[in-house]
Structure formats: C-alpha cells, structure tokens
Design a protein around this motif. Structure first.
Motif, PDB file in Angstrom:
ATOM      1  N   MET A 301       0.842  -1.204   0.000  1.00 57.84           N
ATOM      2  CA  MET A 301       0.000   0.000   0.000  1.00 57.84           C
ATOM      3  C   MET A 301       0.880   1.259   0.000  1.00 57.84           C
ATOM      4  SD  MET A 301      -2.983   1.017   2.696  1.00 57.84           S
ATOM      5  CE  MET A 301      -3.988   2.466   2.485  1.00 57.84           C
ATOM      6  N   ASP A 302       0.663   2.122  -0.992  1.00 60.55           N
ATOM      7  CA  ASP A 302       1.580   3.256  -1.156  1.00 60.55           C
ATOM      8  C   ASP A 302       1.402   4.360  -0.123  1.00 60.55           C
ATOM      9  OD1 ASP A 302      -0.810   4.300  -2.053  1.00 60.55           O
ATOM     10  OD2 ASP A 302      -0.071   4.870  -4.046  1.00 60.55           O
ATOM     11  N   LYS A 303       0.207   4.448   0.489  1.00 61.05           N
ATOM     12  CA  LYS A 303      -0.040   5.564   1.415  1.00 61.05           C
ATOM     13  C   LYS A 303       0.945   5.576   2.581  1.00 61.05           C
ATOM     14  CE  LYS A 303      -4.944   6.529   0.547  1.00 61.05           C
ATOM     15  NZ  LYS A 303      -5.113   5.755  -0.671  1.00 61.05           N
ATOM     16  N   GLY A 304       1.360   4.412   3.046  1.00 64.21           N
ATOM     17  CA  GLY A 304       2.299   4.344   4.159  1.00 64.21           C
ATOM     18  C   GLY A 304       3.659   4.907   3.787  1.00 64.21           C
ATOM     19  N   TRP A 305       4.188   4.480   2.642  1.00 67.30           N
ATOM     20  CA  TRP A 305       5.488   4.971   2.193  1.00 67.30           C
ATOM     21  C   TRP A 305       5.439   6.468   1.912  1.00 67.30           C
ATOM     22  CZ3 TRP A 305       9.377   1.978   3.111  1.00 67.30           C
ATOM     23  CH2 TRP A 305       9.227   0.590   3.088  1.00 67.30           C
ATOM     24  N   ALA A 328      10.525   2.140  -1.157  1.00 67.33           N
ATOM     25  CA  ALA A 328       9.198   2.021  -1.768  1.00 67.33           C
ATOM     26  C   ALA A 328       9.308   1.662  -3.245  1.00 67.33           C
ATOM     27  CB  ALA A 328       8.428   3.328  -1.599  1.00 67.33           C
ATOM     28  N   ILE A 329      10.224   2.325  -3.955  1.00 64.14           N
ATOM     29  CA  ILE A 329      10.389   2.051  -5.393  1.00 64.14           C
ATOM     30  C   ILE A 329      10.862   0.629  -5.625  1.00 64.14           C
ATOM     31  CG2 ILE A 329      11.838   2.625  -7.390  1.00 64.14           C
ATOM     32  CD1 ILE A 329      11.590   5.594  -6.495  1.00 64.14           C
ATOM     33  N   ASN A 330      11.688   0.106  -4.733  1.00 58.33           N
ATOM     34  CA  ASN A 330      12.144  -1.282  -4.872  1.00 58.33           C
ATOM     35  C   ASN A 330      10.983  -2.268  -4.792  1.00 58.33           C
ATOM     36  OD1 ASN A 330      14.840  -0.698  -5.234  1.00 58.33           O
ATOM     37  ND2 ASN A 330      15.305  -0.752  -3.042  1.00 58.33           N
ATOM     38  N   ILE A 331       9.928  -1.877  -4.073  1.00 53.97           N
ATOM     39  CA  ILE A 331       8.736  -2.740  -3.957  1.00 53.97           C
ATOM     40  C   ILE A 331       7.814  -2.557  -5.151  1.00 53.97           C
ATOM     41  CG2 ILE A 331       6.626  -3.140  -2.600  1.00 53.97           C
ATOM     42  CD1 ILE A 331       8.295  -2.388  -0.111  1.00 53.97           C
ATOM     43  N   TYR A 338       5.611   7.680  -6.274  1.00 48.82           N
ATOM     44  CA  TYR A 338       6.951   7.399  -5.750  1.00 48.82           C
ATOM     45  C   TYR A 338       8.015   8.129  -6.573  1.00 48.82           C
ATOM     46  CZ  TYR A 338       5.043   3.393  -3.061  1.00 48.82           C
ATOM     47  OH  TYR A 338       4.354   2.589  -2.182  1.00 48.82           O
ATOM     48  N   TRP A 339       7.909   8.031  -7.898  1.00 50.41           N
ATOM     49  CA  TRP A 339       8.927   8.631  -8.751  1.00 50.41           C
ATOM     50  C   TRP A 339       8.889  10.158  -8.683  1.00 50.41           C
ATOM     51  CZ3 TRP A 339      13.020   6.274 -10.411  1.00 50.41           C
ATOM     52  CH2 TRP A 339      13.006   4.889 -10.595  1.00 50.41           C
ATOM     53  N   LYS A 340       7.714  10.735  -8.534  1.00 50.42           N
ATOM     54  CA  LYS A 340       7.645  12.192  -8.397  1.00 50.42           C
ATOM     55  C   LYS A 340       8.332  12.648  -7.111  1.00 50.42           C
ATOM     56  CE  LYS A 340       3.968  14.509  -9.706  1.00 50.42           C
ATOM     57  NZ  LYS A 340       2.569  14.963  -9.861  1.00 50.42           N
ATOM     58  N   LEU A 341       8.049  11.909  -6.016  1.00 57.30           N
ATOM     59  CA  LEU A 341       8.712  12.237  -4.746  1.00 57.30           C
ATOM     60  C   LEU A 341      10.223  12.033  -4.854  1.00 57.30           C
ATOM     61  CD1 LEU A 341       6.192  10.710  -2.176  1.00 57.30           C
ATOM     62  CD2 LEU A 341       6.807  13.121  -2.387  1.00 57.30           C
ATOM     63  N   TYR A 342      10.620  10.950  -5.507  1.00 54.46           N
ATOM     64  CA  TYR A 342      12.045  10.665  -5.717  1.00 54.46           C
ATOM     65  C   TYR A 342      12.717  11.838  -6.431  1.00 54.46           C
ATOM     66  CZ  TYR A 342      16.107   8.413  -7.973  1.00 54.46           C
ATOM     67  OH  TYR A 342      17.381   8.092  -8.425  1.00 54.46           O
ATOM     68  N   SER A 343      12.072  12.361  -7.463  1.00 52.41           N
ATOM     69  CA  SER A 343      12.636  13.479  -8.225  1.00 52.41           C
ATOM     70  C   SER A 343      12.718  14.742  -7.388  1.00 52.41           C
ATOM     71  CB  SER A 343      11.778  13.735  -9.473  1.00 52.41           C
ATOM     72  OG  SER A 343      11.760  12.599 -10.294  1.00 52.41           O
ATOM     73  N   GLN A 344      11.632  15.035  -6.661  1.00 54.54           N
ATOM     74  CA  GLN A 344      11.602  16.253  -5.848  1.00 54.54           C
ATOM     75  C   GLN A 344      12.671  16.225  -4.755  1.00 54.54           C
ATOM     76  OE1 GLN A 344       7.512  16.235  -4.572  1.00 54.54           O
ATOM     77  NE2 GLN A 344       6.751  16.506  -6.662  1.00 54.54           N
TER      78      GLN A 344
END
Length: 462
Positions: A301-305, A328-331, A338-344
């Motif tokens: 579930m993505d909301k937790g990450w 999270a991305i590894n999962i 996830y990728w937007k947060l990773y970029s920011q």
C-alpha cells in the motif's frame, strides 16, 4: 439449500462427489440435483455444476428448474443465443414461471439493454409473492442506466419488505449521495431509524451524511448511537476518529482509531491516521512508530510509504526521505507518486541527474502533468543537454499547445543553439500566449537577451 461440510444435510453432495470418483451412477431426485447445482454455482465451480446439470437432465429430462440452471450457465459463459433459445422453449411450457423472466432480463442486461431488462422484470412482479429479489434486480438495472431516482425507489421497496436488507440501504444512500441529496438522505434515515432504532448501519450512514454537511457534532452523536447499538462496529469508531480529527481533537481521534486495532486485524488506514494525529501533536517518535507499523502491515500500500517520506521532507531530512522512497520504489517500480517524490527529493539534494531520471520515469508511466515536463526540461537545461530539453518541451507542446511556459523555454533553447528562426517562432508564440512570462528568458537564458533579434522582438511586442 446451501450445503456445509458441518451440516447433516450435505449427504446428497457427499454422495454425488463419491459417485464422480467411482463412476457408479446413482439416483437423485430433482430437488437434490437443484441443491447440488446451486452449491457449485455459489462456489464458482462451474465445471462441477455442468456435470450435475447433465446428470440431472439425464435422470429428470422434464425438469424446468434444471433447464433453468443450464440457462444460467449459458449466460455465465456468454452463450447468449443458446440461453435465449432454451428460454423460449421453456416459456412455451411454463409462461408464468418468474425465473424465466429473471433469466431473460439477465440476458438483456448482459447485452446492455437495461430498459428492456427492467420491462421484463416488472412483468415478473405479477407472477410471484417473493418480490424483494425482483425489486433489487430492477434497482440494479436502473443503476446501470444512471437513473438514480428510480433506482432509489426500488431499493426503498426492498426495505419496506425487509428492514434487515442492508445491501438495499447502502444502495439507497449511494443514490442519495450521487444526487447530492444529503438532507433528503438524513430525513429518510431518521424515518428508517424510527422503525429500527438499534440499526448500527443506519446510524453509521446518518453520521456520514452529517459529515458531508460538515455538521460534526451531529455526526458524532450518530456514530455514538451506532456504537451503542453495536460496540464492536469498527466502521463507527473509524468515522468517529475522522470527526475528532476535523475538530482538531487529536487525542480523542487516536483513542477511537486505537479501539479499532483491538476489535479487528490492524488496518493501515487506522495506523496512518494515528500517525498523522501524533504528527499534529508534534510527537515525532510516535508519528514514526505508527507510520512504520503501517508500512510493515502492508508494504504494497503506497499511502504508508508516502506518509513516512513526506514526514521526513517536512522535517527537511532529505537523506532519510530519499532512503524511504528508494525502499518504496524497490517494492513497486511502476508507482508514479513514488517517482515524483524521488525526483523532488533529489532536486532538493542537488542530485540533478537522479532527479531528471525520476521525472523521465514519471512521464514514461503516463503522468503528463505540465509541471513534470517543465521540471524535467529545466533539469536538462541545468545538465547542459539542450537538445534533450528541446525534445522534452516539444513533446509537452503536443499535450499543452499554446502554453507560454513552454514556448519561452523553446525560444531560449533554440536561440542558445543559434537556430534563430525557430527561436523567433517560439518567442512570438510565447508573446502571443502571455507577455507576462518573458521573465523565463531572463531567468533561464540571460545570455540570449543580448541578441539583437531577441531585443527587437521583445521591444516590438511589449
């Protein structure tokens, strides 16, 4: 009859399954076959249901009910022509059998002929005293037509016959919600509660209606009555927690969410809400504790990450935020958020290549927001890759034509590469779209402002 392995009535089922193993044909009366077939259909065991239908038909070739089961299987397998042909034969034999009409309506519904299905079901109403199922089927057909007013009428008829028909109650409230008739829903629920004052479901739905109207104190009272009616009703505690959050009474919200953890298996929703409440109370230790519990409870579930990553971003601890989002991305490598947060995060850390890679992946996953194109293109400019930046912005123009933010960037890039005709074309486009965005040239391409062509274009148009 529904068979159960702990039920003394399951002897025919046991006998039938034993017969299949030994290949010895045994006799069953037609009602026993009907119960066996019904059991297999409910279990989704279509192959066994078909075997039982064939054997039943061999032993009872005149049974209409067994042939109706065959129709049901035909419909399930989308063999609609075969189903219709068999139904037509059965209609000739027994034109007053409501099940024939129900199956005919089922076929029409499968063909998206919902109004015709409704007309057939209404005819069946005159042939039976057991009308609740028909009311429900008619209501569902009206839902398929997005006719929520008529759907509501028929689901209400279900409740008039059976006050315990909570699926009908949920459908009624769904119709009220879709029509944005919250006051009408409240009035209806109050009438229903006059007849059934200990219905925890109705109190729960009443509270949700008050929530929609932001009448939080009335919502609390309704959820309190739901809990009085059933003190193990998890949904009421969750909703009461939400109300306390709206009222900024975070300790009481935590108390209600915590109760749900003792009544049932922990839900990520409750764990996340507890964490969010502790964050409002500035208790970082317990905030992280519950966010981490949510992630451990359901890593998919993505909301937790997202919650734990954004917590670290708010604390400006970008290294830990990056660590969490990488986990999270590894999962789930296909999650756009996830990728937007990773970029920011990488942008905040001045890791421009990684940030650009993240925005590129975001676009590849189908997130075509303007800001994503702009962010990636600006990073490519910083990284000294003007051709790649041009390609990025030209792709963006296909989705966002006549956007000044894109046109000025393309103008600056082309002028930088001394492709002056293309630069002039996009600069004119930018000026036509919005003159107020000329600062983009100044901020991203200050050297371009020294070009005579650029000066003349800006002077002419401003």
């Amino acid at each position: 009859m529904e068979f159960s392995h702990n039920d003394n009535n399951n002897l025919p089922l046991t006998k039938f399954e034993s017969m299949l193993k030994t290949n010895h044909v045994l006799f069953f009366d037609s009602e026993e076959f009907e119960n066996i077939i019904h059991h297999y259909l409910n279990q989704g065991k279509i192959a066994l249901a078909k075997k039982a239908i064939k054997m039943g038909m061999d032993q009872h070739p005149t049974s209409i009910n067994l042939r109706l089961f065959r129709v049901e299987v035909y419909v399930f397998e989308d063999k609609l022509i075969e189903a219709e042909n068999l139904l037509n034969d059965l209609y000739v034999i027994d034109p007053l059998n409501e099940e024939i009409y129900i199956q005919k309506a089922n076929i029409l519904s499968k063909k998206d002929e919902h109004q015709k299905a409704i007309d057939v079901l209404k005819k069946a109403l005159d042939m039976t005293d057991d009308v609740v199922d028909l009311y429900s089927l008619i209501g569902m057909e009206y839902l398929f037509l997005d006719n929520f007013k008529e759907a509501k009428v028929y689901f209400m008829k279900c409740l008039e016959v059976d006050l315990e028909d909570y699926s009908a109650l949920y459908n009624i409230i769904y119709c009220f919600d879709f029509l944005k008739e919250h006051q009408e829903a409240i009035a209806y629920l109050n009438i229903f509660l006059d007849k059934n004052p200990y219905s925890e479901v109705a109190w729960h739905q009443l509270g949700k209606q008050f929530m929609s109207l932001k009448k939080y104190k009335k919502a609390l009272a309704a959820f309190d009555f739901a809990i009085i009616s059933d003190d193990t009703f998890v949904g009421a505690y969750l909703e009461r927690g939400k109300v306390f959050e709206k009222l900024k009474r975070y300790e009481e919200a935590i108390e209600n969410y915590t109760i749900t953890l003792t009544l049932d298996d922990p839900t990520t929703f409750a764990l996340l809400r507890i964490g969010a409440c502790y964050e409002k109370l500035n208790n970082d230790e317990l905030t992280l504790h519950y966010y981490e519990k949510a992630v451990n409870e359901d890593p998919i579930m993505d909301k937790g990450w997202i919650a734990i990553t954004k917590f670290y971003i708010r604390k400006k601890n970008y290294q830990k935020a990056l660590y969490q989002i990488n986990k999270a991305i590894n999962i789930d490598t296909e999650n756009v958020v996830y990728w937007k947060l990773y970029s920011q995060i990488n942008q905040r850390l001045n890791f421009y290549e990684e940030a650009e890679r993240g925005f590129k992946k975001t676009l590849e996953l189908g997130n075509y927001e303007l800001n994503t194109w702009l962010s990636r293109g600006d990073l490519l400019i910083k990284l000294g890759e003007p051709e790649a930046a041009i390609y990025n912005f030209e792709q963006a123009v296909e989705f966002y034509p006549d956007y000044a933010e894109l046109e000025y960037r393309l103008a600056g890039l082309y002028f930088t590469l001394n492709e002056n005709d293309k630069g002039a074309f996009h600069l004119k486009n930018g000026l036509r779209c919005n003159e107020d965005y000329t600062f983009i040239i100044d901020e991203l391409f200050p050297e371009v402002l020294n070009k005579v062509m650029v000066k003349n274009l800006l002077r002419t148009n401003l």
